[in-house]
Design an enzyme around this catalytic site. Structure first.
Site: not given
Length: 157
Positions: A47-48
């Site tokens: 997600c980062t």
């Protein structure tokens, strides 16, 4: 169980709390192309990487006439910390009750290490200025995804 959204379907409208103590509705972007991406959780590796990639390409999306909205079940306060930590420039929306995730059909049963649980299936929707879905990506793998969405946004613009 919601019917999976198809190309040409009207994108479900929503209003959600956003980072920075704001509130965002899809209808706020009527007449614009919207990249709506759903991700499982702030500050996890995939997600980062995805949020950083969308942030790094934000100017190119803007040139293509598109705005980017990221959605996860995390709180707006958590989004603020996530944005500050990674210097993200995309708008992040808090879908704490997962109603929007469910409306878009991305709230799914997942299975990790033999444990079943409900979570967000990483997905992206390209929504046209008319509010209809131009293209969607399901079960997204992060490498190369942002570039593929950018190409589709340029083609739509």
């Amino acid at each position: 169980m919601t019917q999976a959204l198809q190309t040409g379907d009207k994108a479900p409208d929503f209003t959600l709390p956003s980072d920075g103590s704001g509130e965002v509705s899809l209808k706020d972007y009527s007449g614009q192309t919207v990249v709506l991406y759903f991700y499982p959780k702030d500050d996890t590796p995939g997600c980062t990487k995805e949020a950083i990639a969308f942030s790094e390409h934000l100017d190119q999306f803007r040139k293509a006439g598109a705005v980017i909205l990221g959605v996860s079940p995390d709180t707006a306060a958590k989004h603020d910390k996530f944005k500050a930590k990674h210097e993200l420039s995309v708008t992040l929306l808090a879908d704490e009750d997962t109603a929007v995730c469910e409306a878009y059909g991305v709230w799914k049963e997942k299975n990790m290490y033999g444990r079943k649980f409900m979570g967000v299936e990483r997905s992206t929707f390209l929504i046209g200025p008319d509010g209809k879905i131009i293209e969607s990506w399901r079960k997204v793998r992060v490498p190369g995804h942002v570039e593929a969405v950018l190409e589709a946004a340029k083609a739509a613009g």
